[in-house]
Design a protein around this motif. Structure first.
Motif, PDB file in Angstrom:
ATOM      1  N   SER A 150     -16.956 -40.667 -25.971  1.00  0.00           N
ATOM      2  CA  SER A 150     -17.508 -40.422 -24.636  1.00  0.00           C
ATOM      3  C   SER A 150     -17.420 -38.940 -24.290  1.00  0.00           C
ATOM      4  O   SER A 150     -16.631 -38.185 -24.857  1.00  0.00           O
ATOM      5  CB  SER A 150     -16.755 -41.239 -23.585  1.00  0.00           C
ATOM      6  N   LEU A 151     -18.260 -38.546 -23.326  1.00  0.00           N
ATOM      7  CA  LEU A 151     -18.295 -37.177 -22.835  1.00  0.00           C
ATOM      8  C   LEU A 151     -17.847 -37.158 -21.380  1.00  0.00           C
ATOM      9  O   LEU A 151     -18.332 -37.944 -20.560  1.00  0.00           O
ATOM     10  CB  LEU A 151     -19.714 -36.606 -22.914  1.00  0.00           C
ATOM     11  N   SER A 152     -16.924 -36.277 -21.061  1.00  0.00           N
ATOM     12  CA  SER A 152     -16.541 -36.006 -19.681  1.00  0.00           C
ATOM     13  C   SER A 152     -16.759 -34.519 -19.459  1.00  0.00           C
ATOM     14  O   SER A 152     -16.333 -33.705 -20.277  1.00  0.00           O
ATOM     15  CB  SER A 152     -15.085 -36.399 -19.418  1.00  0.00           C
ATOM     16  N   VAL A 153     -17.446 -34.164 -18.402  1.00  0.00           N
ATOM     17  CA  VAL A 153     -17.933 -32.795 -18.228  1.00  0.00           C
ATOM     18  C   VAL A 153     -17.341 -32.169 -16.978  1.00  0.00           C
ATOM     19  O   VAL A 153     -17.387 -32.757 -15.890  1.00  0.00           O
ATOM     20  CB  VAL A 153     -19.476 -32.782 -18.151  1.00  0.00           C
ATOM     21  N   ILE A 154     -16.803 -30.977 -17.143  1.00  0.00           N
ATOM     22  CA  ILE A 154     -16.210 -30.235 -16.032  1.00  0.00           C
ATOM     23  C   ILE A 154     -16.771 -28.815 -16.035  1.00  0.00           C
ATOM     24  O   ILE A 154     -16.809 -28.152 -17.076  1.00  0.00           O
ATOM     25  CB  ILE A 154     -14.678 -30.162 -16.151  1.00  0.00           C
ATOM     26  N   SER A 155     -17.214 -28.352 -14.862  1.00  0.00           N
ATOM     27  CA  SER A 155     -17.612 -26.953 -14.696  1.00  0.00           C
ATOM     28  C   SER A 155     -16.505 -26.220 -13.958  1.00  0.00           C
ATOM     29  O   SER A 155     -16.085 -26.640 -12.870  1.00  0.00           O
ATOM     30  CB  SER A 155     -18.920 -26.854 -13.916  1.00  0.00           C
ATOM     31  N   TYR A 156     -16.012 -25.143 -14.564  1.00  0.00           N
ATOM     32  CA  TYR A 156     -14.950 -24.342 -13.966  1.00  0.00           C
ATOM     33  C   TYR A 156     -15.559 -23.120 -13.287  1.00  0.00           C
ATOM     34  O   TYR A 156     -16.332 -22.386 -13.899  1.00  0.00           O
ATOM     35  CB  TYR A 156     -13.942 -23.910 -15.035  1.00  0.00           C
ATOM     36  N   THR A 157     -15.233 -22.929 -12.022  1.00  0.00           N
ATOM     37  CA  THR A 157     -15.726 -21.794 -11.259  1.00  0.00           C
ATOM     38  C   THR A 157     -14.528 -20.966 -10.793  1.00  0.00           C
ATOM     39  O   THR A 157     -13.375 -21.405 -10.907  1.00  0.00           O
ATOM     40  CB  THR A 157     -16.527 -22.266 -10.030  1.00  0.00           C
ATOM     41  N   PRO A 158     -14.763 -19.784 -10.235  1.00  0.00           N
ATOM     42  CA  PRO A 158     -13.641 -18.978  -9.743  1.00  0.00           C
ATOM     43  C   PRO A 158     -12.857 -19.653  -8.623  1.00  0.00           C
ATOM     44  O   PRO A 158     -11.695 -19.306  -8.385  1.00  0.00           O
ATOM     45  CB  PRO A 158     -14.324 -17.699  -9.245  1.00  0.00           C
ATOM     46  N   GLY A 200     -21.804 -20.505  -1.963  1.00  0.00           N
ATOM     47  CA  GLY A 200     -21.580 -21.938  -1.903  1.00  0.00           C
ATOM     48  C   GLY A 200     -22.452 -22.684  -2.880  1.00  0.00           C
ATOM     49  O   GLY A 200     -22.018 -23.631  -3.531  1.00  0.00           O
ATOM     50  N   SER A 201     -23.700 -22.268  -3.024  1.00  0.00           N
ATOM     51  CA  SER A 201     -24.593 -22.945  -3.945  1.00  0.00           C
ATOM     52  C   SER A 201     -24.129 -22.769  -5.382  1.00  0.00           C
ATOM     53  O   SER A 201     -24.235 -23.676  -6.199  1.00  0.00           O
ATOM     54  CB  SER A 201     -26.013 -22.396  -3.786  1.00  0.00           C
ATOM     55  N   ALA A 202     -23.628 -21.583  -5.694  1.00  0.00           N
ATOM     56  CA  ALA A 202     -23.160 -21.356  -7.061  1.00  0.00           C
ATOM     57  C   ALA A 202     -22.011 -22.290  -7.403  1.00  0.00           C
ATOM     58  O   ALA A 202     -21.851 -22.716  -8.532  1.00  0.00           O
ATOM     59  CB  ALA A 202     -22.726 -19.891  -7.220  1.00  0.00           C
ATOM     60  N   ASP A 203     -21.196 -22.596  -6.393  1.00  0.00           N
ATOM     61  CA  ASP A 203     -20.101 -23.521  -6.616  1.00  0.00           C
ATOM     62  C   ASP A 203     -20.595 -24.955  -6.725  1.00  0.00           C
ATOM     63  O   ASP A 203     -20.098 -25.737  -7.521  1.00  0.00           O
ATOM     64  CB  ASP A 203     -19.098 -23.436  -5.456  1.00  0.00           C
ATOM     65  N   ALA A 204     -21.566 -25.303  -5.879  1.00  0.00           N
ATOM     66  CA  ALA A 204     -21.903 -26.709  -5.715  1.00  0.00           C
ATOM     67  C   ALA A 204     -22.940 -27.206  -6.708  1.00  0.00           C
ATOM     68  O   ALA A 204     -22.983 -28.389  -7.015  1.00  0.00           O
ATOM     69  CB  ALA A 204     -22.405 -26.961  -4.295  1.00  0.00           C
ATOM     70  N   VAL A 205     -23.779 -26.342  -7.228  1.00  0.00           N
ATOM     71  CA  VAL A 205     -24.840 -26.781  -8.130  1.00  0.00           C
ATOM     72  C   VAL A 205     -24.423 -26.493  -9.549  1.00  0.00           C
ATOM     73  O   VAL A 205     -24.132 -25.363  -9.917  1.00  0.00           O
ATOM     74  CB  VAL A 205     -26.164 -26.056  -7.800  1.00  0.00           C
ATOM     75  N   VAL A 206     -24.350 -27.531 -10.353  1.00  0.00           N
ATOM     76  CA  VAL A 206     -23.890 -27.372 -11.722  1.00  0.00           C
ATOM     77  C   VAL A 206     -24.923 -27.966 -12.620  1.00  0.00           C
ATOM     78  O   VAL A 206     -25.688 -28.827 -12.279  1.00  0.00           O
ATOM     79  CB  VAL A 206     -22.528 -28.048 -11.949  1.00  0.00           C
ATOM     80  N   GLY A 207     -25.394 -27.194 -13.269  1.00  0.00           N
ATOM     81  CA  GLY A 207     -26.416 -27.593 -14.168  1.00  0.00           C
ATOM     82  C   GLY A 207     -25.838 -28.816 -14.990  1.00  0.00           C
ATOM     83  O   GLY A 207     -26.466 -29.071 -15.894  1.00  0.00           O
TER      84      GLY A 207
END
Length: 240
Positions: free
Chosen positions: A182-190, A227-234
């Motif tokens: 399985s794949l679990s996906v996390i985007s890390y931001t500042p 805020g958008s950079a944080d909230a939108v994750v490709g």
């Protein structure tokens, strides 16, 4: 922001036999697991995989091998993404272990669970989260902040990383399911991580393709550009 695809290794011979393999040598994929590994090539075909990191154990090496060959990549071997050191529990069946008093602690209060002759689950989370964040920073430096990368590890390890990203106490990590392959996906931001997917076993991954940078002032209806950079994750110790 980098996006990590946490890949659990494919089905192993130990998964089929109901044995807690831990760090036992010679535990590889079974026929189903090898087929799962081959399917990853097509499953991830649309994603620009920049790098790969893996546990040192054989079943993770075998899981990543077809994808790495197709992409011309090599994986960084990370000891801190290795399977839990289950100590004296290693090699025993889940049926046997379910009769142990410690099993109830592992299920209900895992942050207090320390395996006899092995390590504690709190220590597992500490080392694995630190490793993922360390590689996320390295890969962002080498490939840019929108890089997508793969980390191949084990059930309890991945569950502990996902719990951290969700802001859950480790005592809730048994509520998370992480199946083989399985794949679990996390985007890390500042500012914070965003959990994009958990236990994906075959969904469309097109939304994970990094989006182009927006023009200044083109934030849309979601708020400021920041805020958008944080909230939108490709094999884990869970009962499921």
């Amino acid at each position: 922001m980098t996006t990590v695809i946490l890949l659990r290794h494919g089905r192993s011979t130990a998964n089929v036999s109901g044995v807690l393999a831990g760090r036992s040598p010679g535990v590889g994929l079974d026929d189903t697991g090898r087929a799962q590994a081959e399917k990853l090539v097509d499953r991830l075909a649309q994603l620009p995989i920049a790098a790969a990191v893996r546990s040192p154990l054989q079943r993770c090496e075998e899981t990543l091998a077809p994808l790495l060959a197709a992409r011309g990549l090599s994986a960084v071997v990370e000891d801190d993404l290795a399977e839990v050191d289950y100590g004296d529990w290693t090699g025993k069946t889940l049926g046997e272990l379910g009769k142990e008093d410690l099993w109830k602690v592992v299920q209900a209060h895992p942050s207090a669970a320390v395996f006899p002759g092995g390590e504690g689950l709190a220590a597992v989370q500490h080392r694995s989260v630190a490793a993922i964040r360390r590689h996320a920073a390295r890969i962002a430096e080498e490939h840019g902040p929108k890089a997508v990368w793969v980390a191949c590890s084990h059930g309890d390890v991945i569950k502990s990383v996902v719990a951290d990203a969700l802001g859950l106490h480790l005592d809730s990590f048994q509520r998370i399911t992480v199946d083989p392959s399985s794949l679990s996906v996390i985007s890390y931001t500042p500012t914070r991580p965003f959990v994009v997917r958990v236990n994906d076993t075959g969904g469309d991954l097109a939304s994970l393709v990094p989006k182009p940078d927006t023009e200044p002032g083109d934030e849309g209806a979601e708020g400021t550009s920041e805020g958008s950079a944080d909230a939108v994750v490709g094999g884990s110790t869970g009962v499921n």
